[in-house]
Design an enzyme around this catalytic site. Sequence first.
Site, short mmCIF file in Angstrom:
data_model
loop_
_atom_site.label_atom_id
_atom_site.label_comp_id
_atom_site.label_asym_id
_atom_site.label_seq_id
_atom_site.Cartn_x
_atom_site.Cartn_y
_atom_site.Cartn_z
N ARG A 118 0.82 -1.24 0.00
CA ARG A 118 0.00 0.00 0.00
C ARG A 118 0.84 1.27 0.00
NH1 ARG A 118 -3.63 -2.81 3.63
NH2 ARG A 118 -5.27 -3.72 2.35
N LYS A 140 2.77 11.73 -10.84
CA LYS A 140 1.96 10.82 -11.67
C LYS A 140 2.78 9.57 -11.96
CE LYS A 140 -1.27 13.67 -14.28
NZ LYS A 140 -1.68 14.10 -15.62
N GLU A 191 8.84 18.77 -24.24
CA GLU A 191 8.11 19.07 -22.99
C GLU A 191 8.49 20.46 -22.47
OE1 GLU A 191 5.64 17.30 -22.07
OE2 GLU A 191 6.02 15.15 -22.30
N LYS A 233 6.55 23.51 -13.81
CA LYS A 233 5.71 22.35 -13.47
C LYS A 233 5.37 22.35 -11.98
CE LYS A 233 4.66 17.57 -14.04
NZ LYS A 233 4.86 16.32 -14.72
N GLU A 243 -5.03 17.03 -10.24
CA GLU A 243 -5.65 17.37 -11.52
C GLU A 243 -7.16 17.50 -11.44
OE1 GLU A 243 -3.45 15.74 -14.94
OE2 GLU A 243 -5.40 15.48 -15.88
N ARG A 247 -4.27 21.72 -13.20
CA ARG A 247 -3.12 20.88 -13.56
C ARG A 247 -3.29 20.28 -14.96
NH1 ARG A 247 0.32 16.19 -10.30
NH2 ARG A 247 1.41 15.51 -12.16
N ASN A 251 -1.40 18.98 -19.78
CA ASN A 251 -1.70 18.00 -20.83
C ASN A 251 -1.76 18.64 -22.21
OD1 ASN A 251 -1.95 15.95 -18.91
ND2 ASN A 251 -4.07 16.50 -18.51
N HIS A 254 -1.21 16.70 -25.34
CA HIS A 254 -1.09 15.28 -25.01
C HIS A 254 -2.31 14.44 -25.42
CE1 HIS A 254 2.53 16.43 -23.02
NE2 HIS A 254 2.74 15.22 -22.54
N HIS A 258 -1.29 11.23 -27.24
CA HIS A 258 -1.56 9.88 -26.72
C HIS A 258 -2.33 9.01 -27.72
CE1 HIS A 258 -0.84 10.94 -22.20
NE2 HIS A 258 0.26 10.79 -22.89
N HIS A 270 7.75 9.35 -27.16
CA HIS A 270 6.76 10.19 -26.47
C HIS A 270 6.93 11.68 -26.82
CE1 HIS A 270 3.96 11.46 -23.34
NE2 HIS A 270 4.87 12.33 -22.93
N1 NAD Z 1 4.59 10.81 -15.03
C1 NAD Z 1 4.58 11.88 -15.79
O1 NAD Z 1 4.20 12.97 -15.36
C2 NAD Z 1 5.08 11.78 -17.21
C3 NAD Z 1 5.28 12.94 -17.95
C4 NAD Z 1 5.81 12.83 -19.24
C5 NAD Z 1 6.09 11.57 -19.76
N2 NAD Z 1 5.86 10.46 -19.01
C6 NAD Z 1 6.19 9.14 -19.55
O2 NAD Z 1 7.60 9.07 -19.71
C7 NAD Z 1 7.91 8.17 -20.78
C8 NAD Z 1 8.88 8.87 -21.70
O3 NAD Z 1 10.04 9.17 -20.97
P1 NAD Z 1 11.44 9.33 -21.70
O4 NAD Z 1 11.32 10.21 -22.86
O5 NAD Z 1 12.41 9.65 -20.63
O6 NAD Z 1 11.67 7.90 -22.32
P2 NAD Z 1 12.30 6.52 -21.76
O7 NAD Z 1 12.18 6.39 -20.32
O8 NAD Z 1 11.68 5.50 -22.63
O9 NAD Z 1 13.84 6.69 -22.14
C9 NAD Z 1 14.21 6.90 -23.49
C10 NAD Z 1 15.43 6.07 -23.86
O10 NAD Z 1 16.60 6.65 -23.29
C11 NAD Z 1 17.35 5.65 -22.59
N3 NAD Z 1 18.08 6.35 -21.54
C12 NAD Z 1 17.62 6.84 -20.36
N4 NAD Z 1 18.55 7.58 -19.76
C13 NAD Z 1 19.65 7.53 -20.54
C14 NAD Z 1 20.95 8.12 -20.46
N5 NAD Z 1 21.29 8.94 -19.47
N6 NAD Z 1 21.84 7.84 -21.43
C15 NAD Z 1 21.50 7.04 -22.48
N7 NAD Z 1 20.28 6.50 -22.63
C16 NAD Z 1 19.37 6.75 -21.67
C17 NAD Z 1 16.31 4.66 -22.17
O11 NAD Z 1 16.85 3.40 -21.89
C18 NAD Z 1 15.39 4.64 -23.39
O12 NAD Z 1 15.93 3.81 -24.39
C19 NAD Z 1 6.61 7.81 -21.44
O13 NAD Z 1 6.23 6.53 -21.03
C20 NAD Z 1 5.65 8.85 -20.92
O14 NAD Z 1 4.32 8.39 -20.88
C21 NAD Z 1 5.39 10.55 -17.76
#
Ligand code: NAD
Length: 369
Positions: A118, A140, A191, A233, A243, A247, A251, A254, A258, A270
């Site tokens: 939990r 999130k 972003e 942010k 949200e 908040r 989006n 997005h 999405h 993404h």
């Molecule tokens: N929770 C939230 O508020 C929120 C906001 C925006 C996006 N997201 C989510 O985040 C994800 C996208 O995140 P992202 O763009 O970081 O992608 P990701 O986590 O898929 O990473 C992108 C790539 O970079 C590689 N990588 C990570 N750090 C590295 C580094 N320092 N050096 C070399 N390679 C590295 C990873 O292995 C992967 O291949 C999506 O799933 C999206 O839905 C969440």
Amino acid sequence: MNRVQVSLQERSYDVLIGSNILPELNCLVQDVLSASQFFFVLDTNVEATHGEIAMDSFACKTDHYALEAVESNKIADTIDSIWSSMLNQGCDRGTVVISIGGGLTGDVGGFAAATYLRGVPLIQVPTTLLAMVDASVGGKTGINLPTKRPDGTTILGKNLAGSFWQPRLVVADVSALQTLDDRQLRCGLAECVKHAMLGHPEVISFIQENHDGIFNRDEEVLIELVTQSVAIKAEVVAKDEREAGSRALLNLGHTFAHAIEPMKELGLFHGEAVSIGLCAACSCSEALGMIDADFVDQIRVLLVSIGLPTRLPMPIQLEDAMGLMQKDKKVIDSCNRLVLPSKDGAMIVDDVDKNAILLAWASVGVTSS
Ligand SMILES: NC(=O)c1ccc[n+]([C@@H]2O[C@H](COP(=O)([O-])OP(=O)(O)OC[C@H]3O[C@@H](n4cnc5c(N)ncnc54)[C@H](O)[C@@H]3O)[C@@H](O)[C@H]2O)c1
């Protein structure tokens, strides 16, 4: 080292932004909480580099789960495996989960932390620009769920299960970005542009003036970029943690993004889907008379100068895009609710005229047969 606070009463926490701070991770964490056991959720691409540096700073017992960061792993089975691994390692309610990786690892590790026994404390250690400026901040967490396309095939709907679970600390070491490739760096900038469009033109100027510094991984420039974006942010999240209202502005772009991100044939990351989504949102807003064509051009030119896509790499069918858009969780409670750019920033618009949405999709290359 810069420090931005996310102010949420008893759930307040700091985002620390610096260079070469991962070797001190243990000390930074101990300043915030004490624990006898840490469980790391590690992106396999940083496991042997930044992950090892961070884990080596801990003298006490650490265990880890390595996760390949692909959207097809952002699913319930992965959460199940992490829970089992934590149980087998004897993790209890005092164990702290530390997610090290991009936004995907942060979302998955965060959701596992939110639900194991939990809920156990969570530390986010983002290693992509996108995760530093956005995903690691705000609490999130979530995973994708299988859903049907109009042709009956299954696709993973984005972030359809999850929870709000604030980290106790976020440690963003921009030195980790030295190993990140340019395509992923550009995704993070998408972003940043989104945050700038929420009424912060100074971020647009900063990106324009520091283009070379950003791509040369100048760490002072990156610290400033991440700090500016996180501050935007943090301010939005502090006003509306779950949200209930404002908040949702985060989006922006997005709901379009999405719908297209899960389409494997497009091969979009993404941040790339967000870039196209921002363009679609601009066109929608222009069709509704909320912004003028010059503003739309300014955003497109900025995204192109960064090297981000502003149109789909191949046409997709309108029915497909609209179907997935309707499944986005943000449009369920209100028909055609979208966040759209306006003259002073962005606003939430209910019952958006369907023709404006169709025009928006057409402007990024969606076709109707
Ligand atoms: N929770 C939230 O508020 C929120 C906001 C925006 C996006 N997201 C989510 O985040 C994800 C996208 O995140 P992202 O763009 O970081 O992608 P990701 O986590 O898929 O990473 C992108 C790539 O970079 C590689 N990588 C990570 N750090 C590295 C580094 N320092 N050096 C070399 N390679 C590295 C990873 O292995 C992967 O291949 C999506 O799933 C999206 O839905 C969440």
